[in-house]
Design a protein around this motif. Structure first.
Motif, mmCIF file in Angstrom:
data_model
loop_
_atom_site.group_PDB
_atom_site.id
_atom_site.type_symbol
_atom_site.label_atom_id
_atom_site.label_comp_id
_atom_site.label_asym_id
_atom_site.label_seq_id
_atom_site.Cartn_x
_atom_site.Cartn_y
_atom_site.Cartn_z
ATOM 1 N N TYR A 60 29.751 -112.911 -74.696
ATOM 2 C CA TYR A 60 28.793 -112.344 -75.637
ATOM 3 C C TYR A 60 27.497 -113.134 -75.670
ATOM 4 C CZ TYR A 60 32.853 -109.855 -77.462
ATOM 5 O OH TYR A 60 33.968 -109.053 -77.593
ATOM 6 N N ALA A 61 26.425 -112.428 -75.961
ATOM 7 C CA ALA A 61 25.182 -113.101 -76.292
ATOM 8 C C ALA A 61 25.356 -113.772 -77.651
ATOM 9 C CB ALA A 61 24.037 -112.091 -76.348
ATOM 10 N N ASP A 62 24.591 -114.818 -77.891
ATOM 11 C CA ASP A 62 24.705 -115.522 -79.174
ATOM 12 C C ASP A 62 24.472 -114.576 -80.345
ATOM 13 O OD1 ASP A 62 23.243 -118.679 -78.046
ATOM 14 O OD2 ASP A 62 25.276 -117.880 -77.895
ATOM 15 N N SER A 63 23.584 -113.624 -80.175
ATOM 16 C CA SER A 63 23.257 -112.696 -81.265
ATOM 17 C C SER A 63 24.426 -111.779 -81.607
ATOM 18 C CB SER A 63 22.039 -111.856 -80.883
ATOM 19 O OG SER A 63 22.303 -111.114 -79.701
ATOM 20 N N ALA A 64 25.361 -111.637 -80.688
ATOM 21 C CA ALA A 64 26.493 -110.729 -80.884
ATOM 22 C C ALA A 64 27.776 -111.450 -81.303
ATOM 23 C CB ALA A 64 26.758 -109.944 -79.605
ATOM 24 N N LYS A 65 27.852 -112.721 -81.043
ATOM 25 C CA LYS A 65 29.089 -113.468 -81.325
ATOM 26 C C LYS A 65 29.451 -113.380 -82.796
ATOM 27 C CE LYS A 65 28.664 -116.838 -77.587
ATOM 28 N NZ LYS A 65 28.354 -118.243 -77.241
ATOM 29 N N GLY A 66 30.722 -113.081 -83.044
ATOM 30 C CA GLY A 66 31.213 -113.024 -84.413
ATOM 31 C C GLY A 66 30.973 -111.702 -85.121
ATOM 32 N N ARG A 67 30.129 -110.841 -84.532
ATOM 33 C CA ARG A 67 29.828 -109.544 -85.161
ATOM 34 C C ARG A 67 30.200 -108.361 -84.271
ATOM 35 N NH1 ARG A 67 24.632 -108.097 -86.412
ATOM 36 N NH2 ARG A 67 23.826 -109.163 -84.563
ATOM 37 N N PHE A 68 30.035 -108.505 -82.983
ATOM 38 C CA PHE A 68 30.298 -107.412 -82.039
ATOM 39 C C PHE A 68 31.544 -107.724 -81.227
ATOM 40 C CE2 PHE A 68 25.486 -106.245 -81.517
ATOM 41 C CZ PHE A 68 25.414 -106.024 -82.882
ATOM 42 N N THR A 69 32.262 -106.669 -80.857
ATOM 43 C CA THR A 69 33.443 -106.810 -80.006
ATOM 44 C C THR A 69 33.412 -105.756 -78.920
ATOM 45 O OG1 THR A 69 34.766 -107.630 -81.868
ATOM 46 C CG2 THR A 69 35.950 -106.869 -79.920
ATOM 47 N N ILE A 70 33.529 -106.198 -77.676
ATOM 48 C CA ILE A 70 33.621 -105.271 -76.547
ATOM 49 C C ILE A 70 35.083 -105.129 -76.162
ATOM 50 C CG2 ILE A 70 33.214 -107.108 -74.836
ATOM 51 C CD1 ILE A 70 31.705 -105.027 -73.138
ATOM 52 N N SER A 71 35.493 -103.906 -75.874
ATOM 53 C CA SER A 71 36.879 -103.656 -75.503
ATOM 54 C C SER A 71 36.934 -102.456 -74.563
ATOM 55 C CB SER A 71 37.725 -103.405 -76.748
ATOM 56 O OG SER A 71 37.279 -102.235 -77.416
ATOM 57 N N ARG A 72 38.134 -102.196 -74.041
ATOM 58 C CA ARG A 72 38.276 -101.065 -73.112
ATOM 59 C C ARG A 72 39.564 -100.317 -73.401
ATOM 60 N NH1 ARG A 72 41.211 -104.944 -70.962
ATOM 61 N NH2 ARG A 72 42.581 -104.736 -69.151
ATOM 62 N N ASP A 73 39.545 -99.047 -73.006
ATOM 63 C CA ASP A 73 40.735 -98.209 -73.053
ATOM 64 C C ASP A 73 40.956 -97.719 -71.632
ATOM 65 O OD1 ASP A 73 42.520 -95.998 -73.187
ATOM 66 O OD2 ASP A 73 41.989 -95.672 -75.270
#
Length: 121
Positions: A60-73
């Motif tokens: 993650y970019a620092d701006s996304a850490k702790g707030r955004f989550t990437i996942s896959r199906d």
């Protein structure tokens, strides 16, 4: 022919949540990395998050850490970006990208058309 189709953008209040989807088709993505990028008006495109499809590892970019989550199906061949506690600074057009994993990064050969996220204060 590889296609990436984003959806899920919209208008959300600050502090709210949104889930973006990227439906991927046209080839097997098992050796690929999938990324989310964003671009705000007047700004350069910036990296948000990355996932290596085969192992599920994320970055993650620092701006996304702790707030955004990437996942896959795997069954749906879809990658998601769960965005929590969004802020006005997250307002941008969000793009899904795919390409061969290269070292710890990726070469993004394919891009979607993007989906707009607007966060109101």
């Amino acid at each position: 022919q590889v296609q990436l189709v984003e959806s899920g953008g919209g208008l959300v209040q600050a502090g709210g949540s949104l889930r973006l989807s990227c439906a991927a088709s046209g080839r097997s993505f098992s050796t690929y990395a999938m990324g989310w990028f964003r671009q705000a008006p007047g700004k350069e495109r910036e990296f948000v998050a990355r996932l290596r499809w085969s192992v599920g590892s994320t970055y993650y970019a620092d701006s996304a850490k702790g707030r955004f989550t990437i996942s896959r199906d795997d069954a749906k061949s879809t990658v998601y970006l769960q965005m929590n506690n969004v802020q006005p600074g997250d307002t941008a057009r969000y793009y899904c990208a795919a390409g061969p994993a290269v070292g710890i990064g990726a070469r993004y050969d394919y891009w979607g058309q993007g989906t707009q996220v607007t966060v109101s204060s």
